[in-house]
Design a protein around this motif. Structure first.
Motif, PDB file in Angstrom:
ATOM      1  N   THR A   2       4.650   3.586  -9.421  1.00  0.00           N
ATOM      2  CA  THR A   2       3.931   4.174 -10.439  1.00  0.00           C
ATOM      3  C   THR A   2       4.233   3.509 -11.901  1.00  0.00           C
ATOM      4  N   THR A   3       3.615   3.731 -12.698  1.00  0.00           N
ATOM      5  CA  THR A   3       3.865   3.129 -14.059  1.00  0.00           C
ATOM      6  C   THR A   3       4.753   3.938 -14.919  1.00  0.00           C
ATOM      7  N   TRP A  28       6.762  -2.592 -12.394  1.00  0.00           N
ATOM      8  CA  TRP A  28       6.196  -2.857 -13.893  1.00  0.00           C
ATOM      9  C   TRP A  28       5.957  -1.494 -14.509  1.00  0.00           C
ATOM     10  N   ARG A  33       3.569  -2.204 -19.896  1.00  0.00           N
ATOM     11  CA  ARG A  33       1.936  -2.134 -20.092  1.00  0.00           C
ATOM     12  C   ARG A  33       1.566  -1.853 -21.512  1.00  0.00           C
ATOM     13  N   TYR A  38      -0.861  -5.581 -19.777  1.00  0.00           N
ATOM     14  CA  TYR A  38      -1.290  -5.820 -18.666  1.00  0.00           C
ATOM     15  C   TYR A  38      -1.107  -4.437 -17.796  1.00  0.00           C
ATOM     16  N   ARG A  39      -2.018  -4.236 -16.980  1.00  0.00           N
ATOM     17  CA  ARG A  39      -1.673  -3.038 -15.825  1.00  0.00           C
ATOM     18  C   ARG A  39      -0.791  -3.408 -14.955  1.00  0.00           C
ATOM     19  N   PRO A  40      -0.229  -2.660 -14.135  1.00  0.00           N
ATOM     20  CA  PRO A  40       0.478  -2.968 -13.020  1.00  0.00           C
ATOM     21  C   PRO A  40      -0.260  -3.756 -11.936  1.00  0.00           C
ATOM     22  N   GLU A  41      -1.533  -3.530 -11.538  1.00  0.00           N
ATOM     23  CA  GLU A  41      -2.108  -4.113 -10.564  1.00  0.00           C
ATOM     24  C   GLU A  41      -2.639  -5.504 -11.020  1.00  0.00           C
ATOM     25  N   ASP A  42      -2.227  -5.774 -12.433  1.00  0.00           N
ATOM     26  CA  ASP A  42      -2.675  -7.197 -12.895  1.00  0.00           C
ATOM     27  C   ASP A  42      -1.591  -8.140 -12.610  1.00  0.00           C
ATOM     28  N   LEU A  44       1.641  -7.351 -10.612  1.00  0.00           N
ATOM     29  CA  LEU A  44       2.473  -7.067  -9.336  1.00  0.00           C
ATOM     30  C   LEU A  44       2.227  -8.249  -8.500  1.00  0.00           C
ATOM     31  N   GLY A  45       3.202  -8.868  -7.963  1.00  0.00           N
ATOM     32  CA  GLY A  45       3.151  -9.979  -7.132  1.00  0.00           C
ATOM     33  C   GLY A  45       2.862 -11.450  -7.708  1.00  0.00           C
ATOM     34  N   ARG A  46       2.708 -11.545  -8.813  1.00  0.00           N
ATOM     35  CA  ARG A  46       2.375 -12.609  -9.688  1.00  0.00           C
ATOM     36  C   ARG A  46       3.955 -13.127 -10.144  1.00  0.00           C
TER      37      ARG A  46
END
Length: 803
Positions: A2-3, A28, A33, A38-42, A44-46
């Protein structure tokens, strides 16, 4: 995840991120944010490196590589592509699976007075676009990428028309091909370059200068990715530099001598190389001769002399007045107006003032048309408030008209030259005055004497020096003897010439007293000391040509053609040289004596017998001595030259000067050559007389017979009367031995010698006196008479002219 993870965990700050060992974002926070958008889904994993707007500082990279915690300011990329500066704290997580993971927390660093990154970037773009200098960017292959508006104007093309093309294709030809070569050199070496190139643009009448700055564009690793090119129009600076070079050239080349004409030639030479195609220097008529010019008036013609002219064309075909020729500026003409105004002017050939001046002379009009002269500049030559002349500048090969800057440049050059011309004029005037004074104090012509054949050469110092105080004289003495004098006053200039004149006059006065050479120099030494005391240090300090105390050297020689003896004394002067009739050459061995002006030291004379036909040389030290030559070398050369003396004395003088004269004399030079003659028994009669009044009649009779034998019957009575009175006077007032001598020279000389040193004198006899009228009768009959001291007494002499 979660954020709200970071806030719930109590992590300090508004930014928290977890990065795994592979550099991927694993967590994140909400603060992250809000900060970066950037949102977490943008994210995460990058890869975390994708969010960097600039490379990590070197210290931070070193700590991360070592697995150590670190703190640093880092530039991150916002979602809207702007830059955000965050102070980050990276801490390794010890219990993270599969290697070292990192907890990164941070706080936004704000700069309240500065613009946002987006605004700054936009401002920077506008700066480049509106920069008032042409700027362009090329890629690593030297292909055009972009430029600002000024570069588009310079090239005459839009960005789209130039994009992707090398410069040599955008604008073929010179100088763009040279620019293209330089660009490739910058891309190859990675070093910036600066070049200033020159050309004439379309429709331009003068050369233009463009300065190009080429700078490599490098990435973070230092690799060259392209280059920037900036072009600056430096035409005005280029011409300003050229004007400064010309002014410097004028300062160095004008005024190297004190010759008026040479200075004018230097002005023309300098001006025609960088300012005009033809230059003429006209001097007002008195100036060319060193005189004082009169003020130029508008109501009268102005006479000038063409002093110098130069042209880019051989032979100066543009000129209508030859060098050295004189001409007139008519009253009210353009040159006269320029002379009166004192300011330079420029004109094109079609302008009325110049057109009227040109059409007033057919030759001038034809020259202007033939050579297509299109621009004329006139600048007055003025110095110290005095107008000296006018300088003409013409252009026909140079396409550009004279500009206002050209007028200012010409005025500056001419002003500097005018000072040199005026200095040369003043020097010429003063030198002419000094030379006139010096020559007026020297003998205009030598007296003709039977005892010697005499020739001389007098050479004043060169044009770069003041006149000196050298002098010479030939003085007829009683008894057919002749005195030769050579002297040299210390120093140069009018003061030395004036001193020389006083000494020469004193020598002539002392010679009339018939003093021996050593006594004459003693009296002359006293005079020099008196002159020095009269002038004093204050007068010498005020004199412009002061050279210290008054001093001089002198040589005085007396030659007797009857005995062929020559008595010589010298005061610090070089010794005379004698060439005998047998071919021998020698320096007369006589005491040197101190220079005049020291005082208290004795002078000595020496006597030598000179065979008839001997050649005697007297001279000043300027002949045998110079800065680069020792006096002994000069004396050796003089002796050698005397061996080759010619039959005539004038030729011998010239021969000696050619052989002995220094290459660049720095002092006045006097050379006197005297060839001796002898009076034989046919011209001289001598008789010893007893100290008895009865001897008077015999002496009178003997004198009459001798004069008659010489064919001088008309002088017999006068000679008998003079001999009678002189012998009577010697018997009455003198002592033995008594001698009568008659000499036939240019005059008939009657001499009576006795053993008394008491000099006779004229006195006024009263009416009833029986005596006292003898010498008065002698003075009335003789052309001249006098007395001289001898080693044994005195001699009274009288001369009768021969008809």
């Amino acid at each position: 995840m979660t954020t709200g993870w970071a806030g719930e965990a109590g992590v300090p700050g508004d930014f928290a991120v977890v990065i795994d060992a592979q550099g991927l974002i694993m967590a994140w926070s909400e603060g992250a944010r809000r900060l970066l958008g950037y949102r977490p889904e943008d994210v995460l994993g990058r890869e975390a490196a994708d969010l960097l707007a600039a490379e990590l500082p070197r210290a931070a990279r070193r700590h991360v590589a070592a697995g150590k915690a670190c703190t640093s300011e880092v530039a991150l990329r916002h979602r809207d592509e702007s830059r955000v500066v965050v102070r980050l704290r990276a801490v390794p997580l010890a219990h993270a699976p599969s290697g070292t993971s990192w907890l990164v927390t941070g706080t936004h660093v704000s700069y309240p007075s500065g613009p946002s990154d987006v605004a700054a970037a936009r401002l920077w773009d506008r700066t480049l676009a509106q920069l008032p200098l042409p700027v362009a960017v090329y890629d690593r292959d030297a292909l055009f990428v972009s430029c600002n508006e000024m570069m588009c104007r310079l090239m005459g093309r839009t960005e789209d028309e130039m994009k992707g093309l090398p410069l040599r294709e955008i604008e073929p030809g010179w100088p763009y091909e040279e620019y293209d070569r330089l660009q490739r050199e910058v891309l190859r070496t990675g070093e910036g370059l600066f070049r200033e190139l020159y050309r004439k643009g379309p429709g331009s009448t003068r050369e233009q200068a463009v300065s190009v700055f080429l700078s490599p564009l490098k990435d973070e690793s230092g690799a060259v990715r392209g280059l920037s090119a900036m072009a600056v129009d430096t035409t005005e600076q280029y011409w300003a530099r050229r004007r400064l070079v010309l002014l410097n050239d004028a300062s160095v080349r004008i005024g190297t001598s004190l010759g008026i004409i040479r200075t004018a030639e230097e002005l023309a030479e300098v001006s025609v190389t960088g300012l005009a195609d033809f230059v003429a220097v006209d001097l007002l008529e008195p100036v060319a001769d060193g005189g004082e010019p009169e003020p130029v008036r508008s109501t009268g013609d102005v006479v000038f002399r063409r002093a110098a002219q130069r042209s880019v064309l051989p032979g100066c075909p543009e000129s209508v007045v030859p060098v050295g020729g004189t001409d007139v500026y008519p009253s009210g003409s353009l040159p006269v107006q320029v002379l009166i105004s004192g300011r330079g002017t420029r004109h094109r050939t079609g302008e009325p003032p110049l057109r009227e001046w040109v059409r007033a002379s057919r030759a001038r009009d034809e020259s202007l048309r033939r050579h297509m002269i299109h621009s004329v500049m006139m600048v007055p030559l003025r110095a110290r408030g005095v107008t000296l002349g006018l300088v003409h500048f013409l252009r026909h090969r140079t396409s550009a008209y004279f500009s206002r800057d050209d007028v200012l440049l010409a005025e500056e050059i001419v002003a500097r030259a005018a000072v040199s011309v005026d200095n040369a004029r003043r020097y010429t005037k003063e030198r002419r005055t000094a030379l006139a004074l010096q020559r007026s104090l020297l003998p205009e012509r030598l007296p003709r004497v039977a005892a010697l054949d005499v020739a001389y050469r007098y050479l004043p110092a060169g044009s770069g020096n003041d006149v000196g105080g050298d002098w010479f004289d030939v003085i007829p003495l009683s008894g057919a003897r002749v005195a030769l004098v050579v002297g040299d006053v210390v120093g140069h200039g009018i003061r030395a010439s004036a001193t020389m004149g006083r000494l020469r006059s004193a020598v002539r006065a002392l010679a009339d007293v018939d003093l021996p050479p050593d006594e004459l120099l003693t009296h002359l030494d006293d005079l020099v000391l008196r002159l020095d005391r009269e002038e004093g240090p204050d007068v010498r300090d005020r004199a412009e040509d002061a050279s210290g105390e008054v001093g001089a050297t002198c040589m005085y020689a007396v030659y007797d053609p009857v005995s062929r003896r020559c008595s010589v004394a010298r005061a610090g002067h070089p010794p005379p040289v004698v060439a005998g009739p047998d071919g021998s050459v020698r320096l007369l061995d006589l005491p040197a004596g101190p220079p005049l002006g020291l005082g208290g030291l004795p002078f000595e004379s020496a006597e030598t017998v000179l065979p008839e036909g001997s050649l005697l040389a007297l001279y000043t030290d300027g002949l045998v001595e110079s800065a680069d030559r020792d006096i002994d070398v000069g004396l050796d050369l003089l002796r050698e030259a005397m061996l080759g003396a010619s039959a005539t004395l004038d030729e011998s003088c010239d021969h000696i000067l050619r052989k002995v004269l220094p290459e660049q004399p720095t002092d006045d030079i006097v050379l006197i050559l005297a060839r001796t003659r002898a009076l034989d028994a046919d011209h001289v009669g001598a008789w010893h007389l007893p100290l008895d009044p009865a001897a008077v009649a015999g002496a009178r009779r003997t004198a009459g017979e001798q004069v008659a034998d010489w064919g001088l019957a008309e002088q017999a009575f006068s000679a008998e009367l003079i001999v009678s009175e002189l012998v009577t006077n010697a018997i009455r007032y003198g002592d033995a031995p008594l001698q009568l001598r008659l000499i036939r020279d240019k005059t008939l000389i009657c001499e009576v010698s006795d053993g008394s040193s008491t000099a006779p004198h004229l006195r006024r006899a009263r009416t009833f006196d029986e005596g006292g009228r003898g010498l008065l009768l002698v003075a009335q009959i003789a052309e001249r008479w006098g007395t001289r001291q001898t080693p044994t007494g005195k001699t009274i002499w009288a001369e009768l002219p021969l008809r």
